[in-house]
Design a protein around this motif. Sequence first.
Motif, PDB file in Angstrom:
ATOM      1  N   ASN A 114       3.806  -7.949   2.605  1.00  0.00           N
ATOM      2  CA  ASN A 114       3.026  -6.913   3.295  1.00  0.00           C
ATOM      3  C   ASN A 114       3.857  -6.164   4.332  1.00  0.00           C
ATOM      4  O   ASN A 114       3.703  -4.947   4.496  1.00  0.00           O
ATOM      5  CB  ASN A 114       1.775  -7.506   3.934  1.00  0.00           C
ATOM      6  N   LEU A 115       4.752  -6.856   5.027  1.00  0.00           N
ATOM      7  CA  LEU A 115       5.635  -6.173   5.963  1.00  0.00           C
ATOM      8  C   LEU A 115       6.566  -5.212   5.239  1.00  0.00           C
ATOM      9  O   LEU A 115       6.822  -4.096   5.705  1.00  0.00           O
ATOM     10  CB  LEU A 115       6.441  -7.189   6.781  1.00  0.00           C
TER      11      LEU A 115
ATOM     12  N   MET B 299       0.843  -1.159   0.000  1.00  0.00           N
ATOM     13  CA  MET B 299       0.000   0.000   0.000  1.00  0.00           C
ATOM     14  C   MET B 299       0.897   1.233   0.000  1.00  0.00           C
ATOM     15  O   MET B 299       1.703   1.411   0.873  1.00  0.00           O
ATOM     16  CB  MET B 299      -0.901  -0.038   1.223  1.00  0.00           C
ATOM     17  N   ALA B 300       0.757   2.065  -0.983  1.00  0.00           N
ATOM     18  CA  ALA B 300       1.599   3.244  -1.122  1.00  0.00           C
ATOM     19  C   ALA B 300       0.807   4.506  -0.810  1.00  0.00           C
ATOM     20  O   ALA B 300      -0.415   4.514  -0.818  1.00  0.00           O
ATOM     21  CB  ALA B 300       2.145   3.311  -2.540  1.00  0.00           C
ATOM     22  N   ILE B 301       1.535   5.544  -0.565  1.00  0.00           N
ATOM     23  CA  ILE B 301       0.919   6.842  -0.314  1.00  0.00           C
ATOM     24  C   ILE B 301       0.423   7.407  -1.632  1.00  0.00           C
ATOM     25  O   ILE B 301       1.089   7.325  -2.652  1.00  0.00           O
ATOM     26  CB  ILE B 301       1.948   7.789   0.323  1.00  0.00           C
ATOM     27  N   ASP B 302      -0.750   8.003  -1.608  1.00  0.00           N
ATOM     28  CA  ASP B 302      -1.324   8.629  -2.792  1.00  0.00           C
ATOM     29  C   ASP B 302      -0.566   9.924  -3.060  1.00  0.00           C
ATOM     30  O   ASP B 302      -0.735  10.906  -2.353  1.00  0.00           O
ATOM     31  CB  ASP B 302      -2.811   8.904  -2.566  1.00  0.00           C
ATOM     32  N   THR B 303       0.285   9.912  -4.087  1.00  0.00           N
ATOM     33  CA  THR B 303       1.144  11.067  -4.359  1.00  0.00           C
ATOM     34  C   THR B 303       0.442  12.149  -5.162  1.00  0.00           C
ATOM     35  O   THR B 303       1.020  13.202  -5.388  1.00  0.00           O
ATOM     36  CB  THR B 303       2.416  10.627  -5.100  1.00  0.00           C
ATOM     37  N   ARG B 304      -0.787  11.932  -5.582  1.00  0.00           N
ATOM     38  CA  ARG B 304      -1.501  12.959  -6.335  1.00  0.00           C
ATOM     39  C   ARG B 304      -1.717  14.207  -5.485  1.00  0.00           C
ATOM     40  O   ARG B 304      -1.748  15.318  -6.009  1.00  0.00           O
ATOM     41  CB  ARG B 304      -2.841  12.433  -6.836  1.00  0.00           C
ATOM     42  N   ASN B 305      -1.850  14.032  -4.188  1.00  0.00           N
ATOM     43  CA  ASN B 305      -2.073  15.168  -3.303  1.00  0.00           C
ATOM     44  C   ASN B 305      -0.801  15.959  -3.034  1.00  0.00           C
ATOM     45  O   ASN B 305      -0.864  17.097  -2.583  1.00  0.00           O
ATOM     46  CB  ASN B 305      -2.673  14.697  -1.981  1.00  0.00           C
ATOM     47  N   LEU B 306       0.363  15.369  -3.289  1.00  0.00           N
ATOM     48  CA  LEU B 306       1.616  16.067  -3.032  1.00  0.00           C
ATOM     49  C   LEU B 306       1.768  17.285  -3.933  1.00  0.00           C
ATOM     50  O   LEU B 306       2.266  18.326  -3.497  1.00  0.00           O
ATOM     51  CB  LEU B 306       2.804  15.124  -3.208  1.00  0.00           C
ATOM     52  N   ASP B 307       1.339  17.186  -5.192  1.00  0.00           N
ATOM     53  CA  ASP B 307       1.409  18.335  -6.085  1.00  0.00           C
ATOM     54  C   ASP B 307       0.557  19.473  -5.558  1.00  0.00           C
ATOM     55  O   ASP B 307       0.952  20.641  -5.622  1.00  0.00           O
ATOM     56  CB  ASP B 307       0.959  17.951  -7.495  1.00  0.00           C
ATOM     57  N   GLN B 308      -0.581  19.139  -5.035  1.00  0.00           N
ATOM     58  CA  GLN B 308      -1.461  20.159  -4.477  1.00  0.00           C
ATOM     59  C   GLN B 308      -0.822  20.788  -3.238  1.00  0.00           C
ATOM     60  O   GLN B 308      -0.889  21.996  -3.046  1.00  0.00           O
ATOM     61  CB  GLN B 308      -2.815  19.563  -4.139  1.00  0.00           C
ATOM     62  N   MET B 309      -0.190  19.968  -2.406  1.00  0.00           N
ATOM     63  CA  MET B 309       0.475  20.492  -1.219  1.00  0.00           C
ATOM     64  C   MET B 309       1.589  21.456  -1.611  1.00  0.00           C
ATOM     65  O   MET B 309       1.734  22.527  -1.011  1.00  0.00           O
ATOM     66  CB  MET B 309       1.050  19.346  -0.387  1.00  0.00           C
ATOM     67  N   LEU B 310       2.371  21.065  -2.619  1.00  0.00           N
ATOM     68  CA  LEU B 310       3.439  21.945  -3.087  1.00  0.00           C
ATOM     69  C   LEU B 310       2.873  23.241  -3.629  1.00  0.00           C
ATOM     70  O   LEU B 310       3.435  24.322  -3.421  1.00  0.00           O
ATOM     71  CB  LEU B 310       4.272  21.233  -4.143  1.00  0.00           C
ATOM     72  N   SER B 311       1.758  23.152  -4.325  1.00  0.00           N
ATOM     73  CA  SER B 311       1.108  24.340  -4.849  1.00  0.00           C
ATOM     74  C   SER B 311       0.687  25.269  -3.713  1.00  0.00           C
ATOM     75  O   SER B 311       0.857  26.488  -3.796  1.00  0.00           O
ATOM     76  CB  SER B 311      -0.088  23.921  -5.706  1.00  0.00           C
ATOM     77  N   GLU B 312       0.139  24.699  -2.650  1.00  0.00           N
ATOM     78  CA  GLU B 312      -0.272  25.506  -1.513  1.00  0.00           C
ATOM     79  C   GLU B 312       0.930  26.148  -0.826  1.00  0.00           C
ATOM     80  O   GLU B 312       0.879  27.317  -0.435  1.00  0.00           O
ATOM     81  CB  GLU B 312      -1.063  24.662  -0.520  1.00  0.00           C
TER      82      GLU B 312
ATOM     83  N   VAL C 195      -0.814   4.869   5.511  1.00  0.00           N
ATOM     84  CA  VAL C 195       0.373   4.219   6.065  1.00  0.00           C
ATOM     85  C   VAL C 195      -0.019   3.387   7.286  1.00  0.00           C
ATOM     86  O   VAL C 195       0.425   2.246   7.441  1.00  0.00           O
ATOM     87  CB  VAL C 195       1.459   5.260   6.418  1.00  0.00           C
ATOM     88  N   ASN C 196      -0.854   3.945   8.127  1.00  0.00           N
ATOM     89  CA  ASN C 196      -1.309   3.224   9.319  1.00  0.00           C
ATOM     90  C   ASN C 196      -2.058   1.947   8.940  1.00  0.00           C
ATOM     91  O   ASN C 196      -1.849   0.892   9.541  1.00  0.00           O
ATOM     92  CB  ASN C 196      -2.181   4.133  10.177  1.00  0.00           C
ATOM     93  N   ALA C 197      -2.915   2.030   7.944  1.00  0.00           N
ATOM     94  CA  ALA C 197      -3.670   0.851   7.499  1.00  0.00           C
ATOM     95  C   ALA C 197      -2.738  -0.227   6.970  1.00  0.00           C
ATOM     96  O   ALA C 197      -2.930  -1.419   7.253  1.00  0.00           O
ATOM     97  CB  ALA C 197      -4.686   1.250   6.433  1.00  0.00           C
ATOM     98  N   ALA C 198      -1.718   0.170   6.218  1.00  0.00           N
ATOM     99  CA  ALA C 198      -0.757  -0.801   5.687  1.00  0.00           C
ATOM    100  C   ALA C 198      -0.010  -1.490   6.827  1.00  0.00           C
ATOM    101  O   ALA C 198       0.206  -2.713   6.797  1.00  0.00           O
ATOM    102  CB  ALA C 198       0.232  -0.110   4.747  1.00  0.00           C
ATOM    103  N   GLN C 199       0.375  -0.732   7.847  1.00  0.00           N
ATOM    104  CA  GLN C 199       1.088  -1.317   8.985  1.00  0.00           C
ATOM    105  C   GLN C 199       0.185  -2.259   9.779  1.00  0.00           C
ATOM    106  O   GLN C 199       0.620  -3.331  10.199  1.00  0.00           O
ATOM    107  CB  GLN C 199       1.643  -0.220   9.883  1.00  0.00           C
TER     108      GLN C 199
END
Length: 108
Positions: free
Chosen positions: A78-79, A1-14, A49-53
């Motif tokens: 999974n680990l 399970m990976a982090i959704d990186t689509r939101n990172l562009d928005q964060m950088l924009s902000e 990340v918490n769900a994956a752990q």
Amino acid sequence: MAIDTRNLDQMLSELRAVSALAEGKPAAALQGAGGVAFADALKTAIDQVNAAQQQAQQLAQEFAGGNENVDLQDVMINLQKASLSFQQMVQVRNKLVTAYQDVMNMPV
């Protein structure tokens, strides 16, 4: 399970919009940063990340308990996914802290 990186562009924009505002540029620079709130995007990433752990830990406990339906390969994969997700989250946090420090150190 990976982090959704689509939101990172928005964060950088902000962050860029806040930086522009700190430099005295017009507040219109903040208009392009609309959409999902920064805190919501960060919380979603942390929840992933918490769900994956938790999933990896649950599989490991089932395997250790003798569940025949859980393979060692699945547990190890999974680990490893959980570990990589956590490491990626730490790197994102480090980048955000660096960006915050850069913004705070800007002359006003």
